[in-house]
Design a protein around this motif. Structure first.
Motif, PDB file in Angstrom:
ATOM      1  N   UNK A   1     -13.648  -3.340   5.302  1.00 54.30           N
ATOM      2  CA  UNK A   1     -12.290  -2.933   4.971  1.00 54.30           C
ATOM      3  C   UNK A   1     -12.067  -2.964   3.460  1.00 54.30           C
ATOM      4  N   UNK A   2     -11.286  -1.999   2.977  1.00 53.35           N
ATOM      5  CA  UNK A   2     -10.880  -1.989   1.576  1.00 53.35           C
ATOM      6  C   UNK A   2      -9.565  -2.728   1.365  1.00 53.35           C
ATOM      7  N   UNK A   3      -9.011  -3.258   2.466  1.00 54.08           N
ATOM      8  CA  UNK A   3      -7.712  -3.902   2.389  1.00 54.08           C
ATOM      9  C   UNK A   3      -7.770  -5.333   1.877  1.00 54.08           C
ATOM     10  N   UNK A   4      -6.635  -5.770   1.369  1.00 53.70           N
ATOM     11  CA  UNK A   4      -6.485  -7.142   0.877  1.00 53.70           C
ATOM     12  C   UNK A   4      -5.518  -7.875   1.789  1.00 53.70           C
ATOM     13  N   UNK A   5      -5.985  -8.966   2.350  1.00 51.62           N
ATOM     14  CA  UNK A   5      -5.180  -9.728   3.304  1.00 51.62           C
ATOM     15  C   UNK A   5      -4.004 -10.398   2.591  1.00 51.62           C
ATOM     16  N   UNK A   6      -2.790 -10.229   3.160  1.00 53.95           N
ATOM     17  CA  UNK A   6      -1.594 -10.869   2.624  1.00 53.95           C
ATOM     18  C   UNK A   6      -1.327 -12.126   3.446  1.00 53.95           C
ATOM     19  N   UNK A   7      -1.339 -13.254   2.770  1.00 50.20           N
ATOM     20  CA  UNK A   7      -1.219 -14.534   3.475  1.00 50.20           C
ATOM     21  C   UNK A   7       0.137 -14.718   4.158  1.00 50.20           C
ATOM     22  N   UNK A   8       1.175 -14.466   3.435  1.00 42.20           N
ATOM     23  CA  UNK A   8       2.512 -14.685   3.989  1.00 42.20           C
ATOM     24  C   UNK A   8       3.345 -13.424   3.815  1.00 42.20           C
ATOM     25  N   UNK A   9       3.136 -12.453   4.708  1.00 43.73           N
ATOM     26  CA  UNK A   9       3.916 -11.209   4.582  1.00 43.73           C
ATOM     27  C   UNK A   9       5.391 -11.443   4.895  1.00 43.73           C
ATOM     28  N   UNK A  10       6.243 -10.719   4.206  1.00 44.58           N
ATOM     29  CA  UNK A  10       7.674 -10.785   4.464  1.00 44.58           C
ATOM     30  C   UNK A  10       7.998 -10.053   5.753  1.00 44.58           C
ATOM     31  N   UNK A  11       9.139 -10.369   6.338  1.00 45.48           N
ATOM     32  CA  UNK A  11       9.532  -9.675   7.587  1.00 45.48           C
ATOM     33  C   UNK A  11       9.544  -8.165   7.385  1.00 45.48           C
ATOM     34  N   UNK A  12       8.888  -7.479   8.310  1.00 46.23           N
ATOM     35  CA  UNK A  12       8.822  -6.022   8.238  1.00 46.23           C
ATOM     36  C   UNK A  12       7.644  -5.499   7.444  1.00 46.23           C
ATOM     37  N   UNK A  13       6.934  -6.358   6.706  1.00 43.77           N
ATOM     38  CA  UNK A  13       5.780  -5.924   5.925  1.00 43.77           C
ATOM     39  C   UNK A  13       4.494  -6.050   6.746  1.00 43.77           C
ATOM     40  N   UNK A  14       3.520  -5.218   6.409  1.00 40.62           N
ATOM     41  CA  UNK A  14       2.203  -5.310   7.050  1.00 40.62           C
ATOM     42  C   UNK A  14       1.454  -6.491   6.461  1.00 40.62           C
ATOM     43  N   UNK A  15       0.445  -6.983   7.203  1.00 41.29           N
ATOM     44  CA  UNK A  15      -0.286  -8.164   6.740  1.00 41.29           C
ATOM     45  C   UNK A  15      -1.510  -7.806   5.913  1.00 41.29           C
ATOM     46  N   UNK A  16      -1.769  -6.510   5.713  1.00 42.00           N
ATOM     47  CA  UNK A  16      -2.920  -6.071   4.917  1.00 42.00           C
ATOM     48  C   UNK A  16      -2.476  -4.972   3.954  1.00 42.00           C
ATOM     49  N   UNK A  17      -2.850  -5.104   2.700  1.00 42.08           N
ATOM     50  CA  UNK A  17      -2.499  -4.096   1.694  1.00 42.08           C
ATOM     51  C   UNK A  17      -3.737  -3.285   1.333  1.00 42.08           C
ATOM     52  N   UNK A  18      -3.613  -1.964   1.414  1.00 41.09           N
ATOM     53  CA  UNK A  18      -4.712  -1.054   1.081  1.00 41.09           C
ATOM     54  C   UNK A  18      -4.383  -0.278  -0.185  1.00 41.09           C
ATOM     55  N   UNK A  19      -5.369   0.025  -1.010  1.00 44.19           N
ATOM     56  CA  UNK A  19      -5.097   0.890  -2.164  1.00 44.19           C
ATOM     57  C   UNK A  19      -4.623   2.258  -1.692  1.00 44.19           C
ATOM     58  N   UNK A  20      -3.664   2.805  -2.391  1.00 42.23           N
ATOM     59  CA  UNK A  20      -3.145   4.143  -2.056  1.00 42.23           C
ATOM     60  C   UNK A  20      -3.534   5.108  -3.174  1.00 42.23           C
ATOM     61  N   UNK A  21      -4.223   6.171  -2.789  1.00 48.65           N
ATOM     62  CA  UNK A  21      -4.709   7.152  -3.751  1.00 48.65           C
ATOM     63  C   UNK A  21      -3.848   8.405  -3.696  1.00 48.65           C
ATOM     64  N   UNK A  22      -3.253   8.746  -4.814  1.00 47.43           N
ATOM     65  CA  UNK A  22      -2.536  10.012  -4.942  1.00 47.43           C
ATOM     66  C   UNK A  22      -3.464  10.993  -5.653  1.00 47.43           C
ATOM     67  N   UNK A  23      -3.743  12.113  -4.996  1.00 52.68           N
ATOM     68  CA  UNK A  23      -4.771  13.033  -5.475  1.00 52.68           C
ATOM     69  C   UNK A  23      -4.166  14.146  -6.324  1.00 52.68           C
ATOM     70  N   UNK A  24      -4.556  14.164  -7.584  1.00 55.22           N
ATOM     71  CA  UNK A  24      -4.164  15.238  -8.495  1.00 55.22           C
ATOM     72  C   UNK A  24      -5.333  16.214  -8.587  1.00 55.22           C
ATOM     73  N   UNK A  25      -5.228  17.331  -7.868  1.00 54.06           N
ATOM     74  CA  UNK A  25      -6.352  18.265  -7.768  1.00 54.06           C
ATOM     75  C   UNK A  25      -6.503  19.044  -9.071  1.00 54.06           C
ATOM     76  N   UNK A  26      -7.687  18.902  -9.682  1.00 63.19           N
ATOM     77  CA  UNK A  26      -8.000  19.609 -10.925  1.00 63.19           C
ATOM     78  C   UNK A  26      -8.629  20.961 -10.630  1.00 63.19           C
ATOM     79  N   UNK A  27      -9.535  21.001  -9.660  1.00 66.63           N
ATOM     80  CA  UNK A  27     -10.204  22.259  -9.354  1.00 66.63           C
ATOM     81  C   UNK A  27     -10.990  22.179  -8.055  1.00 66.63           C
TER      82      UNK A  27
END
Length: 878
Positions: A383-409
């Motif tokens: 997994x590329x995710x980072x485990x969150x020890x104490x997530x807040x209510x409504x939050x997921x317990x694992x954080x993953x990097x989010x990639x926004x793709x700027x297409x050059x060509x």
């Protein structure tokens, strides 16, 4: 001194003509040999360079990334795809700064992003009240079967009139929520150094120039996003897809009463009573029979192309300030395949075989990961995710990097300067997916024709896809950290060709990299494909056997060395026969001139004066050979319309001088043993061997004569044995290996093809051998004229005398055949690991031809012996 030599040749015209004929044959043979060698050597280098030239010379990998198969010098195709980081950016810079390194192109495998595509209103639900089942199944084609990768089942209630508890195992959301066909596809993201990649494979030349598409520039680099964990990265997109699977959507209407309120309440009570803990996706309703209302199939390749087009459109919209970039979470990386060595089912076809087994998929830090993959896979996941020890209510317990793709060509892999044929050249892991052929079924029986297997796009599958998304190296640094680089491909200065010098240079660079960085460096230049068969076992069940062209490290260099040895063997045999001929000529000449030289010494000549005579003769003959070679080389150049090969002329002149100076040295050594008193002696200067052999027949008389003069006859045997050995080897190659001395695993022309020109060269060597044997036997007859006269005086006929000399020639040829056969079989065993005892025709020819050569060589001496006049010879002896 020169006049003395010329007068001697004039007096001995017949022997001088024979000497010139030998020199002429040596000259033609050397010229032919060097022209053939130059042509064949060039063919070898061009063939190896063309067929087995990887895009890089050395690949550098993290320590511990070696495969178990490397113990056999084998690398799996696309072996770099299973390496996810491990090389630091500092190590990369250290390697890049090495003076011998010309290009250092890194690969940073960032991982798989979860691309998502939604096809609007592709699903149609009826308006009639009832319970509907929506089944979304992802199938992949793994080459063996249509395999289910994931499945999701949702039950939807249409037209509910009663309150529905949460554990009713169906949803009452409007069916409009489920009309979009949603599909997810893993997209492999790989980072490169744009400048080095352009230099290595011409990636910049593969980029489309349409619709503002371009290559990376210095302004294209990673930027942090507005949201936590978001990364805006520039990307190049390959719009082509290699995925072979599909998504299937099925809408069914359950055979369950759900029209009236009573029917609905009764069904809900029944579901809660039977399965109180069921959820929407794990419902007891799955056991109900149903009628299919709609079935929709969307190929995974279409999903992938749609997603990539979506990236382009979102990039254009963002440039206009009307939308945000399309993106995806970076979820996981996949590991390498694990191979286990097994016995090959057909060792004659595949010398190496492996087995690969699937295993239960386990992945940490990804709660819903198991929903996207089958229970078993051939690769591990991380997994590329980072485990969150104490997530807040409504939050997921694992954080993953989010990639926004700027297409050059957009880029086209077919325009990249790498091999397109995996059977002939090393694969380029970044741009070409894996491929294989299914050659044996589950029972191990051959499949004819073999069935091609392509990648399925499954990250845990047998064959992986190539990346469709390329980004810059600084993006990998920002997302994956300082050790994000997976491998570095190197081009080394001065290692452009396949040669011993290039190999030594690459070895030095490899050693320097490993010592200074602690990384693993593997030389890929001079490697070649080798067929390997792999047994594929999934969950304990054999699916079949696949064949792939693996990378055999250093095999082409081995072929290069073996071919060089082959050329050296041809040169050695030719030179050895020529040297033996000159030695024999010198030996015979000294037998005939020993008394003459003794007289000269008695008259006051010094020993060094006699040295000068033999040296002048050697230089003149070597000059004659060089002159003839110049003429032959001129003819070759004129016919081929090429510039004259000066190097060949120099080598021929050098070798001819070496050959005749060897003979001169032999003569000089003999001259040192001559004393003036020998002027009154006759006969051979060496004491004859006294062989205790009963003279009961012509055969024993011939044997006694051969053993009695064993030194000169050994030269005859050696002169015939050497070309016979090479001829036998060529015959073995011609008939046993279909005429190709060194072949690839595909049976392609690789190095030295044995053809007519090689047999012409052998013919020249054999002719020299016949001349050598003939001249020695001629001297034998000359020394035995008195003995032959006695035989004729006691009743031997001319025919009997001829038979005696011919028998001596046949015996010499037979012994030479045995020696030559032994040499050739030893060579075959060293090169191919076998001894062809089951080739009676080869053995017969190898023995019969030398006997024929010995017989031909003895024809003229036999005729001279038959003409001996008993009265005259006995009178001269008296």
């Amino acid at each position: 001194m020169l006049r003395f030599v010329l007068n001697h040749w004039r007096r001995q015209r017949f022997k001088f003509i024979l000497t010139l004929v030998g020199a002429l044959i040596i000259s033609a043979g050397l010229s032919l040999m060097f022209n053939l060698t130059d042509s064949s050597q060039g063919t070898v280098e061009q063939t190896l360079q063309k067929k087995w030239s990887s895009a890089y010379d050395i690949v550098v990998r993290p320590k511990g990334s070696q495969m178990a198969t490397e113990a056999s010098d084998l690398l799996e195709p696309n072996y770099l795809n299973g390496i996810n980081g491990g090389i630091s950016f500092q190590q990369y810079e250290d390697i890049k700064q090495m003076k011998e390194v010309d290009i250092a192109a890194p690969i940073a495998v960032m991982g798989y992003a979860n691309s998502s595509v939604s096809y609007k209103k592709a699903l149609k639900f009826p308006t009639k009240p009832g319970i509907y089942r929506l089944t979304t199944t992802n199938y992949i084609q793994n080459g063996f079967t249509k395999e289910q990768q994931s499945q999701e089942i949702i039950h939807i209630a249409q037209g509910t009139k009663v309150p529905v508890p949460q554990n009713a195992s169906f949803t009452t959301n409007p069916v409009e929520y489920f009309q979009d066909a949603n599909a997810r596809n893993p997209a492999l993201v790989v980072a490169i150094d744009p400048v080095e990649e352009a230099r290595l494979v011409g990636l910049d030349e593969s980029v489309s120039s349409k619709n503002k598409s371009r290559y990376f520039s210095n302004l294209d680099h990673h930027k942090p996003g507005n949201n936590p964990g978001e990364h805006i990265i520039p990307v190049l997109i390959n719009p082509n897809s290699f995925n072979q699977g599909n998504y299937e959507y099925t809408i069914e209407r359950l055979d369950a009463p759900f029209v009236t309120e009573q029917d609905q309440q009764k069904l809900i009570d029944e579901l809660i009573k039977k399965q109180p803990k069921r959820s929407i996706t794990n419902s007891a309703l799955t056991t109900y029979s149903a009628k299919v209302i709609q079935h929709l199939t969307i190929p995974m390749s279409k999903v992938e192309k749609t997603y990539l087009q979506q990236l382009i459109e979102k990039t254009n919209a963002t440039a206009l300030g009307t939308d945000e970039l399309e993106g995806a979470q970076l979820l996981y990386t996949s590991g390498p395949l694990q191979f286990k060595t097994i016995n090959s089912p057909y060792p004659t076809r595949w010398t190496t075989a492996y087995e690969i087994n699937s295993a239960p998929i386990q992945i940490k830090n990804w709660t819903y990961g198991k929903n996207y993959f089958p229970e078993h896979g051939f690769r591990s996941l991380e997994s590329s995710g980072r485990k969150i020890n104490k997530p807040k209510p409504g939050e997921v317990d694992t954080a993953f990097p989010y990639l926004s793709f700027n297409v050059v060509g957009l880029y086209d892999p077919n325009k990249i300067n790498v091999s397109k044929d995996p059977l002939n050249e090393l694969p380029m892991e970044t741009y070409r997916p894996s491929s294989a052929d299914l050659v044996l079924d589950a029972e191990g029986k051959p499949i004819n024709p073999a069935k091609p297997i392509d990648t399925s796009g499954n990250p845990v599958g047998l064959l992986t896809s190539s990346p469709n998304i390329l980004t810059t190296l600084d993006s990998a640094l920002a997302v994956n950290g300082k050790q994000a680089i997976s491998s570095i491909r190197l081009k080394v200065k001065g290692a452009a060709t396949v040669s011993e010098q290039s190999e030594q240079l690459l070895q030095d660079v490899k050693k320097q990299i490993e010592q200074e960085t602690g990384l693993v460096a593997t030389i890929t230049k001079g490697s070649s494909p080798q067929p390997v068969v792999t047994k594929v076992v999934d969950d304990g069940k054999t699916l079949g056997w696949i064949e792939q062209p693996w990378i055999h490290i250093g095999a082409a260099m081995t072929i290069f060395r073996e071919t060089s040895v082959g050329f050296s063997g041809v040169i050695f045999a030719m030179l050895a026969v020529a040297i033996v001929y000159v030695l024999a000529t010198s030996y015979v000449s000294m037998l005939a001139r020993r008394k003459e030289f003794a007289v000269l010494l008695a008259l006051g000549w010094r020993t060094k004066d006699l040295y000068r005579i033999v040296i002048i003769e050697a230089v003149l003959l070597a000059g004659f050979v060089s002159l003839v070679a110049l003429l032959v080389e001129s003819i070759f150049s004129y016919v081929r319309n090429e510039t004259m090969n000066v190097l060949s002329l120099v080598l021929i002149a050098g070798f001819s001088l070496l050959i005749y100076m060897t003979g001169a040295a032999w003569s000089a050594w003999t001259i040192r043993q001559i004393s003036p008193y020998e002027a009154i002696k006759t006969g051979e200067y060496a004491a004859s061997s006294h062989i205790k052999l009963g003279l009961r027949s012509t055969f024993t008389l011939a044997l006694k004569e051969i053993f009695g003069k064993w030194k000169r006859n050994a030269l005859s045997i050696l002169s015939i044995a050497l070309p016979t050995a090479l001829l036998t080897f060529f015959l073995f190659v011609t008939f046993h290996l279909q005429g190709v001395l060194y072949t690839s695993w595909l049976g392609q022309f690789v190095a030295l093809q044995v053809g007519p020109m090689h047999y012409v060269t052998m013919g020249v060597a054999i002719t020299i051998a016949i001349l050598t044997t003939g001249e020695i036997m001629w001297q034998n007859v000359t020394d035995r004229r008195a003995s032959l006269a006695i035989l004729k005086a006691v009743g031997w006929t001319n025919r009997s005398i001829r038979q005696l000399i011919l028998l001596e020639g046949m015996l010499i040829g037979f012994v030479a055949g045995l020696v030559g056969l032994s040499i050739s079989y030893l060579t075959i065993y060293v090169l191919y690991g076998l001894v062809p005892w089951d080739e009676p025709l080869l053995i017969g020819v190898s023995l019969a031809l030398p006997i024929l050569f010995g017989t031909i060589a003895s024809l003229l001496p036999a005729q001279i012996a038959a003409r001996v006049n008993p009265y005259q010879e006995l009178k001269d002896a008296g």
